[in-house]
Design an enzyme around this catalytic site. Sequence first.
Site, PDB file in Angstrom:
ATOM      1  N   LYS A  88       0.840  -1.211   0.000  1.00 40.06           N
ATOM      2  CA  LYS A  88       0.000   0.000   0.000  1.00 40.06           C
ATOM      3  C   LYS A  88       0.871   1.255   0.000  1.00 40.06           C
ATOM      4  O   LYS A  88       0.694   2.153  -0.814  1.00 40.06           O
ATOM      5  CB  LYS A  88      -0.892  -0.003   1.255  1.00 40.06           C
ATOM      6  CG  LYS A  88      -1.538   1.342   1.541  1.00 40.06           C
ATOM      7  CD  LYS A  88      -2.371   1.340   2.813  1.00 40.06           C
ATOM      8  CE  LYS A  88      -1.602   1.509   4.100  1.00 40.06           C
ATOM      9  NZ  LYS A  88      -1.431   2.874   4.592  1.00 40.06           N
ATOM     10  N   ASN A  89       1.828   1.318   0.939  1.00 40.37           N
ATOM     11  CA  ASN A  89       2.565   2.563   1.097  1.00 40.37           C
ATOM     12  C   ASN A  89       3.544   2.822  -0.041  1.00 40.37           C
ATOM     13  O   ASN A  89       3.910   3.973  -0.281  1.00 40.37           O
ATOM     14  CB  ASN A  89       3.271   2.594   2.458  1.00 40.37           C
ATOM     15  CG  ASN A  89       2.262   2.780   3.587  1.00 40.37           C
ATOM     16  OD1 ASN A  89       1.113   3.151   3.341  1.00 40.37           O
ATOM     17  ND2 ASN A  89       2.683   2.501   4.818  1.00 40.37           N
ATOM     18  N   CYS A 115      -3.844  13.362  13.157  1.00 39.33           N
ATOM     19  CA  CYS A 115      -4.512  12.082  12.925  1.00 39.33           C
ATOM     20  C   CYS A 115      -4.431  11.240  14.180  1.00 39.33           C
ATOM     21  O   CYS A 115      -3.781  11.617  15.155  1.00 39.33           O
ATOM     22  CB  CYS A 115      -3.968  11.378  11.696  1.00 39.33           C
ATOM     23  SG  CYS A 115      -2.616  10.293  11.986  1.00 39.33           S
ATOM     24  N   ARG A 152       1.606  14.423  13.404  1.00 36.77           N
ATOM     25  CA  ARG A 152       2.060  14.194  12.031  1.00 36.77           C
ATOM     26  C   ARG A 152       2.109  15.460  11.168  1.00 36.77           C
ATOM     27  O   ARG A 152       1.411  15.570  10.160  1.00 36.77           O
ATOM     28  CB  ARG A 152       1.208  13.119  11.360  1.00 36.77           C
ATOM     29  CG  ARG A 152       1.294  11.797  12.077  1.00 36.77           C
ATOM     30  CD  ARG A 152       0.523  10.723  11.380  1.00 36.77           C
ATOM     31  NE  ARG A 152       1.233  10.195  10.225  1.00 36.77           N
ATOM     32  CZ  ARG A 152       0.721   9.297   9.397  1.00 36.77           C
ATOM     33  NH1 ARG A 152      -0.487   8.845   9.580  1.00 36.77           N
ATOM     34  NH2 ARG A 152       1.430   8.841   8.376  1.00 36.77           N
ATOM     35  N   ARG A 205      -8.622  -0.123   4.491  1.00 40.58           N
ATOM     36  CA  ARG A 205      -7.630   0.814   3.951  1.00 40.58           C
ATOM     37  C   ARG A 205      -6.328   0.096   3.628  1.00 40.58           C
ATOM     38  O   ARG A 205      -5.589   0.536   2.752  1.00 40.58           O
ATOM     39  CB  ARG A 205      -7.316   1.917   4.974  1.00 40.58           C
ATOM     40  CG  ARG A 205      -8.477   2.829   5.245  1.00 40.58           C
ATOM     41  CD  ARG A 205      -8.058   3.945   6.147  1.00 40.58           C
ATOM     42  NE  ARG A 205      -7.008   4.759   5.511  1.00 40.58           N
ATOM     43  CZ  ARG A 205      -6.576   5.914   5.988  1.00 40.58           C
ATOM     44  NH1 ARG A 205      -7.083   6.403   7.086  1.00 40.58           N
ATOM     45  NH2 ARG A 205      -5.630   6.582   5.358  1.00 40.58           N
TER      46      ARG A 205
END
Length: 422
Positions: free
Chosen positions: A22-23, A118, A123, A400
């Site tokens: 994903k990342n 978040c 962040r 997600r």
Amino acid sequence: MDSILIHGGTPLAGRIPIAGAKNACLALMPATLLSDEPLTLTNCPRLSDIRTMTQLLQSLGAEVSQLQGGQVLVLSSHDLAGVRADYDIVRKMRASILVLGPLVARRGRAEVSLPGGCAIGARPVDLHLRALEALGAAMDLRDGYVHASAPSGLRGAVVEFPFVSVGATENLLLAAVLARGTTVIRNAAREPEVVDLARCLRRMGARIAGEGTGVIEIEGVDRLAGATHPVVVDRIELGTYMLAPAIAGGEVECLGGRLDLVAAFADTLARTGMEVRATADGVAVRHGGARPRAVDVVTAPFPGFPTDLQAQMMALLCIAEGESVLEERIFENRFMHAPELLRMGARIEVHGGTARVHGVERLRGAPVMATDLRASVSLILAGLAAAGETVVSRVYHLDRGYERLEAKLSAVGARIERVQGT
Ligand code: EPZ
């Protein structure tokens, strides 16, 4: 809202295919903004975050087609119209900030909503902004948006990050490839996702050296071409499924897994008494038979123990023999799974960035929920070990980052199902 129902206590046996990361995919997709030729990404994971990045790129005028059920994405930015990343999309997913670098580099300007805080910490994105400023972009923060402009293009520069940031390294890479002259990134992130991005950009014609080390050098070029690139395997999904047999018992082979991507984590898992080995097709983990042993964990940038596996590791340590200490050094608020694990009978004390886990023999099923992706999956893992029924709600967090989680775990014998919400 859907939830996941687990009946714990069944040992696992079989193979789980590991998807593309994903990342990595979230950093690779914005690379389309750098070229007017198509970028084809293969081995893409089918996840809601990838759909969010697709929407964002489409809102900027990029075309995104899905082939093979979404495993292949063909992205094309020959006709980019927009330069604005709206709050409505950015607030859903912080990785949206990764369009900033390529937009300024190719279009000379960008307006990107600031992501805000978040669940796992404040962040900020200050390092991203300072890095682009160093390349000559003017930054103005207004109405919750970063307005960046570099009408006569970016210039290479030496950028030294005060600490390691994966996203800031990626944003800078995505900008520096089209800047005039040489950029040197010092204290660059060494994560496999950064390496994958550098490799893809090189396939597009970028001149990059040193990825995977703390110093990356980029020689800017005038234009980038199209390319086809396979997304690297997801080391966090891999680590998560390596923990499943450690927690539930049995043996699981993770297909496509690579030990070099999870070396620090695999060593830690082996120290708990699990048998971890490379196979011809991936990585296998077998429960050693005895109760896992307590181990201490300190999260760190790659090649250290990943923060994205801390919650899942804690689920295992909840049933280990002895006391484990987990130190979270990347994010300031990443123990939200602890109070939920307590509801399942775990014994955990959290003080600031440190959690002490006193292992118990057995967890008990309970209704639980969590506020981020990795915390949620740690509760699924805990549910595999717990006596009775565990119901994990707020499943949208899982969607997600984990594709077909229930299908993958039930295929190796877990009693797990998704219950459709009303
Ligand atoms: C990436 O986030 C991942 N996300 C995260 O994965 C992962 O936890 C994190 O790297 C660390 O490995 C994506 O790749 C999309 P950072 P990123 O910049 O890039 C601070 C998951 O579960 N910082 O390396 O946002 C920051 O607050 C997720 O898949 C600043 O202060 O992480 C943090 O404390 C969650 N200013 C530390 O640096 C900045 O400008 C490292 O964050 C940037 C970061």
